[in-house]
Write a protein that holds these residues in place. Structure first.
Motif, PDB file in Angstrom:
ATOM      1  N   LEU A   1     -56.166 -15.046 -24.681  1.00 57.79           N
ATOM      2  CA  LEU A   1     -55.110 -14.391 -23.910  1.00 57.79           C
ATOM      3  C   LEU A   1     -53.774 -14.511 -24.625  1.00 57.79           C
ATOM      4  CD1 LEU A   1     -54.298 -13.023 -21.205  1.00 57.79           C
ATOM      5  CD2 LEU A   1     -53.941 -15.305 -20.296  1.00 57.79           C
ATOM      6  N   LEU A   2     -53.497 -15.669 -25.117  1.00 56.59           N
ATOM      7  CA  LEU A   2     -52.252 -15.906 -25.848  1.00 56.59           C
ATOM      8  C   LEU A   2     -52.185 -15.041 -27.106  1.00 56.59           C
ATOM      9  CD1 LEU A   2     -49.637 -17.481 -26.088  1.00 56.59           C
ATOM     10  CD2 LEU A   2     -50.921 -19.299 -27.217  1.00 56.59           C
ATOM     11  N   GLN A   3     -53.266 -14.968 -27.840  1.00 56.21           N
ATOM     12  CA  GLN A   3     -53.300 -14.163 -29.060  1.00 56.21           C
ATOM     13  C   GLN A   3     -53.085 -12.683 -28.745  1.00 56.21           C
ATOM     14  OE1 GLN A   3     -53.337 -15.422 -32.134  1.00 56.21           O
ATOM     15  NE2 GLN A   3     -52.985 -13.332 -32.834  1.00 56.21           N
ATOM     16  N   GLU A   4     -53.704 -12.195 -27.680  1.00 58.25           N
ATOM     17  CA  GLU A   4     -53.520 -10.797 -27.284  1.00 58.25           C
ATOM     18  C   GLU A   4     -52.065 -10.517 -26.931  1.00 58.25           C
ATOM     19  OE1 GLU A   4     -55.328  -7.518 -24.142  1.00 58.25           O
ATOM     20  OE2 GLU A   4     -56.171  -9.528 -24.191  1.00 58.25           O
ATOM     21  N   ALA A   5     -51.425 -11.424 -26.206  1.00 63.54           N
ATOM     22  CA  ALA A   5     -50.013 -11.258 -25.845  1.00 63.54           C
ATOM     23  C   ALA A   5     -49.138 -11.247 -27.094  1.00 63.54           C
ATOM     24  CB  ALA A   5     -49.578 -12.377 -24.903  1.00 63.54           C
ATOM     25  N   ILE A   6     -49.425 -12.115 -28.029  1.00 65.04           N
ATOM     26  CA  ILE A   6     -48.639 -12.186 -29.267  1.00 65.04           C
ATOM     27  C   ILE A   6     -48.799 -10.894 -30.059  1.00 65.04           C
ATOM     28  CG2 ILE A   6     -48.478 -13.330 -31.509  1.00 65.04           C
ATOM     29  CD1 ILE A   6     -49.111 -15.977 -29.986  1.00 65.04           C
TER      30      ILE A   6
ATOM     31  N   ARG B   1     -45.258  -8.500 -31.010  1.00 67.13           N
ATOM     32  CA  ARG B   1     -44.985  -9.179 -32.280  1.00 67.13           C
ATOM     33  C   ARG B   1     -43.505  -9.491 -32.484  1.00 67.13           C
ATOM     34  NH1 ARG B   1     -48.940 -10.746 -35.332  1.00 67.13           N
ATOM     35  NH2 ARG B   1     -50.866  -9.575 -35.303  1.00 67.13           N
ATOM     36  N   GLU B   2     -42.623  -8.687 -31.899  1.00 67.68           N
ATOM     37  CA  GLU B   2     -41.192  -8.909 -32.126  1.00 67.68           C
ATOM     38  C   GLU B   2     -40.623 -10.045 -31.283  1.00 67.68           C
ATOM     39  OE1 GLU B   2     -41.577  -5.801 -28.910  1.00 67.68           O
ATOM     40  OE2 GLU B   2     -42.469  -6.056 -30.874  1.00 67.68           O
ATOM     41  N   ASN B   3     -41.386 -10.551 -30.339  1.00 71.07           N
ATOM     42  CA  ASN B   3     -40.911 -11.631 -29.479  1.00 71.07           C
ATOM     43  C   ASN B   3     -41.538 -12.965 -29.868  1.00 71.07           C
ATOM     44  OD1 ASN B   3     -39.278 -10.008 -27.834  1.00 71.07           O
ATOM     45  ND2 ASN B   3     -41.017  -9.407 -26.600  1.00 71.07           N
TER      46      ASN B   3
ATOM     47  N   LEU C   1     -42.975 -16.796 -28.962  1.00 72.92           N
ATOM     48  CA  LEU C   1     -43.842 -17.328 -27.921  1.00 72.92           C
ATOM     49  C   LEU C   1     -43.009 -17.752 -26.709  1.00 72.92           C
ATOM     50  CD1 LEU C   1     -46.588 -18.170 -26.907  1.00 72.92           C
ATOM     51  CD2 LEU C   1     -46.320 -20.322 -28.137  1.00 72.92           C
ATOM     52  N   GLU C   2     -41.876 -18.375 -26.958  1.00 72.69           N
ATOM     53  CA  GLU C   2     -41.002 -18.809 -25.859  1.00 72.69           C
ATOM     54  C   GLU C   2     -40.526 -17.615 -25.043  1.00 72.69           C
ATOM     55  OE1 GLU C   2     -40.588 -19.821 -29.046  1.00 72.69           O
ATOM     56  OE2 GLU C   2     -41.225 -21.907 -28.862  1.00 72.69           O
ATOM     57  N   THR C   3     -40.196 -16.525 -25.739  1.00 76.56           N
ATOM     58  CA  THR C   3     -39.736 -15.318 -25.041  1.00 76.56           C
ATOM     59  C   THR C   3     -40.851 -14.722 -24.202  1.00 76.56           C
ATOM     60  OG1 THR C   3     -38.158 -14.862 -26.806  1.00 76.56           O
ATOM     61  CG2 THR C   3     -38.695 -13.043 -25.345  1.00 76.56           C
ATOM     62  N   LEU C   4     -42.071 -14.707 -24.742  1.00 74.52           N
ATOM     63  CA  LEU C   4     -43.209 -14.190 -23.985  1.00 74.52           C
ATOM     64  C   LEU C   4     -43.448 -14.990 -22.710  1.00 74.52           C
ATOM     65  CD1 LEU C   4     -45.793 -13.471 -26.819  1.00 74.52           C
ATOM     66  CD2 LEU C   4     -44.516 -11.803 -25.478  1.00 74.52           C
ATOM     67  N   VAL C   5     -43.377 -16.294 -22.822  1.00 73.85           N
ATOM     68  CA  VAL C   5     -43.568 -17.149 -21.647  1.00 73.85           C
ATOM     69  C   VAL C   5     -42.448 -16.906 -20.633  1.00 73.85           C
ATOM     70  CG1 VAL C   5     -43.627 -19.533 -20.823  1.00 73.85           C
ATOM     71  CG2 VAL C   5     -44.887 -18.890 -22.887  1.00 73.85           C
ATOM     72  N   GLU C   6     -41.222 -16.790 -21.122  1.00 72.22           N
ATOM     73  CA  GLU C   6     -40.094 -16.534 -20.227  1.00 72.22           C
ATOM     74  C   GLU C   6     -40.255 -15.207 -19.503  1.00 72.22           C
ATOM     75  OE1 GLU C   6     -35.274 -15.902 -20.420  1.00 72.22           O
ATOM     76  OE2 GLU C   6     -36.239 -17.031 -22.027  1.00 72.22           O
ATOM     77  N   ILE C   7     -40.666 -14.164 -20.227  1.00 72.98           N
ATOM     78  CA  ILE C   7     -40.881 -12.852 -19.614  1.00 72.98           C
ATOM     79  C   ILE C   7     -41.964 -12.943 -18.540  1.00 72.98           C
ATOM     80  CG2 ILE C   7     -41.771 -10.514 -20.032  1.00 72.98           C
ATOM     81  CD1 ILE C   7     -40.422 -10.697 -22.827  1.00 72.98           C
ATOM     82  N   ALA C   8     -43.053 -13.616 -18.866  1.00 78.75           N
ATOM     83  CA  ALA C   8     -44.154 -13.761 -17.908  1.00 78.75           C
ATOM     84  C   ALA C   8     -43.702 -14.502 -16.653  1.00 78.75           C
ATOM     85  CB  ALA C   8     -45.321 -14.489 -18.567  1.00 78.75           C
TER      86      ALA C   8
END
Length: 82
Positions: free
Chosen positions: A11-16, A20-22, A24-31
């Protein structure tokens, strides 16, 4: 603040890959922001049609408009054409 999370790696790999421009911290914050926003939405979305209609009538004080349903729906019920 340092926090560790156990996240499904696929799941993490798919989100990344999708973002790609964000970082990992930004992805978690958005979620987290989206999750919080969804949880704060009014729960009236789970009401039945009748409950939603009753809430609408109460909110907008429809009874105070003095509408006569028989008059409004007269042509529909009778099948009269104008």
């Amino acid at each position: 603040m340092m926090t560790s999370l156990n996240v499904d790696t696929a799941l993490l790999q798919e989100a990344i890959e999708l973002q790609r421009e964000n970082s990992l911290e930004t992805l978690v914050e958005i979620a987290l922001r989206e999750y919080i926003q969804r949880r704060k939405q009014p729960q009236h979305l789970e009401l039945s049609f009748g409950e939603s209609l009753g809430a609408f009538r109460e909110k907008y004080q429809v009874h105070e408009l003095g509408l006569n349903p028989d008059r409004i729906w007269e042509d529909v019920r009778v099948g009269t054409k104008h």
